[in-house]
Scaffold this motif. Structure first.
Motif, short mmCIF file in Angstrom:
data_model
loop_
_atom_site.label_atom_id
_atom_site.label_comp_id
_atom_site.label_asym_id
_atom_site.label_seq_id
_atom_site.Cartn_x
_atom_site.Cartn_y
_atom_site.Cartn_z
N VAL A 288 0.83 -1.21 0.00
CA VAL A 288 0.00 0.00 0.00
C VAL A 288 0.87 1.25 0.00
CG1 VAL A 288 -1.63 1.34 1.39
CG2 VAL A 288 -1.99 -1.11 1.06
N ASN A 289 1.95 1.26 0.80
CA ASN A 289 2.85 2.41 0.79
C ASN A 289 3.49 2.61 -0.59
OD1 ASN A 289 2.33 2.91 3.46
ND2 ASN A 289 4.47 2.88 4.11
N ALA A 290 3.91 1.51 -1.23
CA ALA A 290 4.54 1.62 -2.54
C ALA A 290 3.57 2.16 -3.58
CB ALA A 290 5.08 0.26 -2.96
N ILE A 291 2.30 1.82 -3.46
CA ILE A 291 1.29 2.33 -4.40
C ILE A 291 0.92 3.77 -4.07
CG2 ILE A 291 -1.09 2.05 -5.19
CD1 ILE A 291 -0.77 -0.97 -4.75
N THR A 292 0.75 4.06 -2.79
CA THR A 292 0.26 5.39 -2.39
C THR A 292 1.30 6.46 -2.66
OG1 THR A 292 -1.07 4.37 -0.64
CG2 THR A 292 -0.60 6.73 -0.45
N TYR A 293 2.56 6.22 -2.25
CA TYR A 293 3.61 7.21 -2.43
C TYR A 293 4.33 6.93 -3.75
CZ TYR A 293 2.56 8.05 2.43
OH TYR A 293 1.90 8.32 3.60
N ASN A 294 3.58 7.10 -4.83
CA ASN A 294 4.08 6.82 -6.16
C ASN A 294 3.57 7.92 -7.08
OD1 ASN A 294 5.13 5.38 -8.46
ND2 ASN A 294 4.84 3.48 -7.32
N ALA A 295 3.78 7.74 -8.35
CA ALA A 295 3.30 8.71 -9.34
C ALA A 295 2.45 7.99 -10.37
CB ALA A 295 4.48 9.41 -10.01
N SER A 296 1.55 8.73 -11.00
CA SER A 296 0.71 8.14 -12.04
C SER A 296 1.58 7.63 -13.19
CB SER A 296 -0.29 9.18 -12.56
OG SER A 296 -1.12 8.62 -13.54
N GLY A 297 1.33 6.39 -13.57
CA GLY A 297 2.17 5.77 -14.58
C GLY A 297 3.42 5.13 -14.00
N VAL A 302 7.68 -6.32 -6.66
CA VAL A 302 7.69 -7.08 -5.41
C VAL A 302 8.37 -8.42 -5.67
CG1 VAL A 302 6.30 -8.02 -3.54
CG2 VAL A 302 5.50 -6.00 -4.79
N GLU A 303 9.34 -8.75 -4.81
CA GLU A 303 10.07 -10.01 -4.98
C GLU A 303 10.15 -10.74 -3.63
OE1 GLU A 303 14.35 -11.73 -6.67
OE2 GLU A 303 13.97 -9.56 -6.56
N VAL A 304 9.93 -12.04 -3.68
CA VAL A 304 10.10 -12.92 -2.52
C VAL A 304 11.19 -13.92 -2.85
CG1 VAL A 304 9.02 -14.65 -1.03
CG2 VAL A 304 7.71 -12.66 -1.77
N ARG A 305 12.20 -14.01 -1.98
CA ARG A 305 13.29 -14.94 -2.23
C ARG A 305 13.90 -15.36 -0.88
NH1 ARG A 305 15.54 -9.87 -4.07
NH2 ARG A 305 17.42 -9.27 -2.92
N GLY A 306 15.10 -15.88 -0.93
CA GLY A 306 15.73 -16.38 0.29
C GLY A 306 16.18 -15.28 1.22
N ASP A 307 17.09 -14.42 0.74
CA ASP A 307 17.60 -13.34 1.56
C ASP A 307 17.87 -12.14 0.66
OD1 ASP A 307 18.55 -12.04 3.83
OD2 ASP A 307 20.63 -12.62 3.40
N PRO A 308 17.17 -11.03 0.87
CA PRO A 308 16.13 -10.84 1.88
C PRO A 308 14.86 -11.59 1.53
CG PRO A 308 16.27 -8.91 0.48
CD PRO A 308 17.40 -9.81 0.07
N ALA A 309 14.02 -11.76 2.54
CA ALA A 309 12.78 -12.50 2.32
C ALA A 309 11.84 -11.74 1.38
CB ALA A 309 12.09 -12.78 3.65
N ILE A 310 11.75 -10.43 1.58
CA ILE A 310 10.87 -9.59 0.76
C ILE A 310 11.66 -8.36 0.34
CG2 ILE A 310 8.71 -8.29 0.64
CD1 ILE A 310 7.66 -9.98 2.92
N GLU A 311 11.52 -8.00 -0.91
CA GLU A 311 12.09 -6.74 -1.41
C GLU A 311 11.05 -6.06 -2.29
OE1 GLU A 311 16.29 -6.24 -2.70
OE2 GLU A 311 15.36 -5.84 -4.66
N ILE A 312 10.77 -4.81 -1.98
CA ILE A 312 9.78 -4.03 -2.73
C ILE A 312 10.44 -2.75 -3.20
CG2 ILE A 312 7.62 -2.75 -2.60
CD1 ILE A 312 6.47 -4.80 -0.83
N ARG A 313 10.40 -2.53 -4.51
CA ARG A 313 10.93 -1.30 -5.11
C ARG A 313 9.79 -0.58 -5.82
NH1 ARG A 313 14.87 -5.06 -6.93
NH2 ARG A 313 14.11 -4.85 -9.08
N ASN A 314 9.82 0.72 -5.78
CA ASN A 314 8.77 1.49 -6.44
C ASN A 314 9.34 2.79 -6.97
OD1 ASN A 314 8.69 2.32 -3.43
ND2 ASN A 314 7.54 3.97 -4.44
N SER A 315 8.68 3.31 -8.00
CA SER A 315 9.02 4.63 -8.50
C SER A 315 8.34 5.67 -7.63
CB SER A 315 8.57 4.76 -9.96
OG SER A 315 7.16 4.57 -10.04
N GLY A 316 8.64 6.93 -7.89
CA GLY A 316 8.01 7.98 -7.11
C GLY A 316 8.95 9.14 -6.89
N PRO A 317 8.59 10.05 -5.99
CA PRO A 317 9.43 11.21 -5.71
C PRO A 317 10.79 10.80 -5.14
CG PRO A 317 7.22 11.48 -4.79
CD PRO A 317 7.34 10.06 -5.22
N VAL A 318 11.75 11.67 -5.33
CA VAL A 318 13.09 11.42 -4.81
C VAL A 318 13.06 11.53 -3.28
CG1 VAL A 318 15.48 12.23 -4.76
CG2 VAL A 318 14.18 12.26 -6.91
#
Length: 383
Positions: A288-297, A302-318
């Motif tokens: 929700v944070n990655a979607i909310t603090y983002n930009a249109s377009g 989102v990636e699930v793997r061994g280490d780290p367990a979860i990694e989420i990257r998003n575009s948005g403001p600097v």
């Protein structure tokens, strides 16, 4: 001696003091042996039997065959005296070096033994967390200064644990008690707005009150989850993290579509031991944070793997690097100001993520993206 450990300093002091004491003993021993050894000329004259005539006269002043004998015997005794003193000095020096090395070794061991309680105190302090204050030193031994320090540290931990538990109970109880009046207020507003004859001004006011009420309910729910995760886990169960993430992605698909954000995933099977409800809330807050603090377009990966367990990257403001640590604090904006005025979220998203991760024995961290946005990673121990 900055940067040198206390154990090394104590060992150096032990070795230096022992070496100094050894040198003093060697000098005293040398002087005593030197004064004990007889004078060569005096012994020579006494041995030849002319002590009554030439006693105390230097050997080189005695004439005739007697003088030659005195000089020969005196030279031999002088060699013996010099050899004895040299042997004494060399032997003492070798013994002093050997015992000094042993003194340094035993000083190192004794310093380590004496400082062991301090290492226990340091280790206990490093393992402490705000939600886990159950570790104690419980130092055994005579009532000396170190035991007094350890007991004082344990007493401080007892008081801190009691204070944190009281605070968590207060937050949980207050949040729970606030739920009922908020639900009543929402119901009353919805009933009033359901009247077809309500004035437009009142309808506009009611809509605003509903949004305010909804935000308050989200904040209260966040506080309850935060208080629950801070108390730790009472039970653990195997949780498929990739399935939890897939479920959250499906639940937030409409929000991402409305915001014009594309969500991509790469989910590998990963099982962790923990609370499924708290882990689902962790993933939900991240998405929700990655979607909310983002930009249109924009995009979310989102990636699930061994280490780290979860990694989420998003575009948005600097995001400024110095502002990243504040993101995990409750009610904080990126610029460091309070987030209480933010109508999109309650300001507890990443605080709950960090608390849930810590409750599962892991941790969460964030880094600003190169072209804006944020990268959040959650590391969890294997099941």
């Amino acid at each position: 001696m900055n940067g040198i450990s206390v154990r090394t300093k104590l060992t150096a002091w032990y070795g230096a003091l022992f070496l100094l004491a050894g040198l003093v003993l060697v000098v005293i021993n040398y002087l005593l042996v030197q004064s004990t050894l007889p004078d060569p000329a005096r012994v020579a004259l006494t041995t030849i039997g002319s002590a009554d005539l030439t006693y105390g006269v230097p050997a080189d002043t005695v004439g005739g065959s007697q003088g030659v004998a005195v000089r020969l015997l005196s030279g031999s005794l002088d060699e013996y005296r010099s050899s004895t003193l040299s042997t004494l000095v060399v032997g003492s020096a070798i013994a002093l070096v050997a015992t000094a090395a042993l003194a340094v070794l035993f000083g190192w061991l004794m310093a380590g033994r004496a400082l062991r309680p301090l290492h226990d105190i340091t280790s206990a302090a490093r393992r402490l967390e705000a939600g886990k204050l159950d570790r104690r030193i419980n130092l055994e031994g005579p009532p000396d200064e170190l035991k007094e320090l350890a007991d004082t540290f344990d007493g401080m931990l007892d008081r801190l644990a009691e204070s944190f538990d009281s605070q968590k109970r207060f937050v949980a109880n207050a949040s729970h008690e606030l739920r009922t009046p908020l639900a009543v207020q929402r119901t009353l507003i919805e009933v009033a707005m359901a009247d077809p004859e309500v004035a437009p001004e009142l309808r506009k006011l009611g809509t605003h009150l509903l949004h305010t009420n909804e935000r308050s309910e989200r904040m209260i729910e966040g506080l309850l989850i935060l208080a629950r995760s801070d108390r730790g886990l009472t039970a653990r169960a195997p949780v498929r993290l990739d399935e939890v993430v897939a479920s959250v992605i499906r639940a937030t698909a409409s929000s991402a579509s409305s915001a014009g954000v594309t969500v991509e995933t790469r989910l590998r099977p990963r099982t962790v031991a923990g609370d499924p409800v708290l882990l689902e809330r962790l993933v939900t807050n991240l998405v929700v944070n990655a979607i909310t603090y983002n930009a249109s377009g924009g995009w979310v990966y989102v990636e699930v793997r061994g280490d780290p367990a979860i990694e989420i990257r998003n575009s948005g403001p600097v995001v400024p690097p110095e502002a990243v640590p504040t993101l995990f604090e409750p009610f904080r904006r990126v610029n460091g100001a309070e987030r209480t005025g933010d109508t999109r979220n309650a300001g507890l998203g990443l605080s709950i993520v960090r608390s849930v991760a810590q409750a599962h024995g892991g941790y969460a961290e964030a880094q600003p993206g190169r072209r804006g946005g944020l990268t959040v990673t959650v590391r969890l121990p294997p099941s």
